[in-house]
Scaffold this motif. Sequence first.
Motif, PDB file in Angstrom:
ATOM      1  N   GLN A   1       2.216  42.425  70.140  1.00  0.00           N
ATOM      2  CA  GLN A   1       0.967  43.188  70.225  1.00  0.00           C
ATOM      3  C   GLN A   1      -0.212  42.325  70.668  1.00  0.00           C
ATOM      4  OE1 GLN A   1       2.297  46.533  69.967  1.00  0.00           O
ATOM      5  NE2 GLN A   1       0.390  46.883  68.878  1.00  0.00           N
ATOM      6  N   GLY A   2       0.013  41.024  70.809  1.00  0.00           N
ATOM      7  CA  GLY A   2      -1.060  40.120  71.198  1.00  0.00           C
ATOM      8  C   GLY A   2      -1.152  38.926  70.262  1.00  0.00           C
ATOM      9  N   THR A   3      -2.193  38.127  70.450  1.00  0.00           N
ATOM     10  CA  THR A   3      -2.416  36.916  69.661  1.00  0.00           C
ATOM     11  C   THR A   3      -3.488  37.176  68.609  1.00  0.00           C
ATOM     12  OG1 THR A   3      -1.840  35.527  71.554  1.00  0.00           O
ATOM     13  CG2 THR A   3      -3.030  34.481  69.750  1.00  0.00           C
ATOM     14  N   PHE A   4      -3.221  36.767  67.379  1.00  0.00           N
ATOM     15  CA  PHE A   4      -4.129  37.036  66.266  1.00  0.00           C
ATOM     16  C   PHE A   4      -4.545  35.732  65.592  1.00  0.00           C
ATOM     17  CE2 PHE A   4      -1.820  40.872  67.013  1.00  0.00           C
ATOM     18  CZ  PHE A   4      -2.733  41.892  66.784  1.00  0.00           C
ATOM     19  N   ALA A   5      -5.853  35.620  65.292  1.00  0.00           N
ATOM     20  CA  ALA A   5      -6.360  34.483  64.531  1.00  0.00           C
ATOM     21  C   ALA A   5      -6.065  34.712  63.051  1.00  0.00           C
ATOM     22  CB  ALA A   5      -7.856  34.333  64.760  1.00  0.00           C
TER      23      ALA A   5
END
Length: 296
Positions: free
Chosen positions: A22-26
Amino acid sequence: MSTPRFLDLPPGVAPQKRETPQGTFAVLEAVPVSGVIERWPALLVPGLTGSKEDFIAVLMTLAQSGRRVVAVDLRGQYETPGPADPTAYTCAALGADIDALAQVVGGGEPVHLVGHSFGGLVAREAVVDGVTKFASFTLMSSGPGPIEGRRARNARKIAEEVPALGLEHLWHHRFEREALAADVSDDIREFLHRRLVSNSPTGLSQMAEQVLTMRDRTDELRQIELPTLVLFGEHDDGWPPEAQSEMAARLGADSVVVPGAVHSPAVEAPETTAAALVRFWNAAEKHYLDTRSSAV
């Protein structure tokens, strides 16, 4: 508005980036300072104007129970980028992000899921959609439907003002005034400013709209038969304590009222909150293992 107790990261806690489909998360990821990881991991989801930093005061204690604990910035929140597409910020879309994160964090193991305030509505979507098998679910200061009272009025202002006037206007005319009135220190006030203006304007306004309109899914959640905890401050000004107690009864869930806390128990009463979570997680794991053993 919630403020971290402190900004320095405690031992065992480090900022990371988590890659998912779903993407990159911090995230902030906590591991035991001593001992080993021997229990199932946990994923913590913040509220509307919050971030992963809202859990700083509980991360080390939670990790010392023998597990990896990950607090996340949602899509469009603080250090996690988000698109300009409003449909990316529905509770269902954000819940799909939590599904993806839980699968990465768990690495094949069930994950304890905690959602604070608006994050509880998002996390509930991930539980109800049935995509991911969770170990347990905690609704922290999060109610069955739309937020109420003063916080509802604030969310309406965010939904209306941010698209027209922007995040700096919101800071100077609302959040900065609240921070000054609360005598927040300069370093935390600077952090709060940086965090707010780093949000996606589209994301923040759409999330505010969601917290004002989310329908009650308590009956659907009950059908999942997942160990569930409802935890809230005795003076909560988001969803009334009575409404959260009633929701817990409808769910057949455990309920913990944190003395002296308002809407952010992890900030206002971190040790009480962490102890309640660890007790609940350990009991959920024991129940799972006992059930599995009896089935064999």
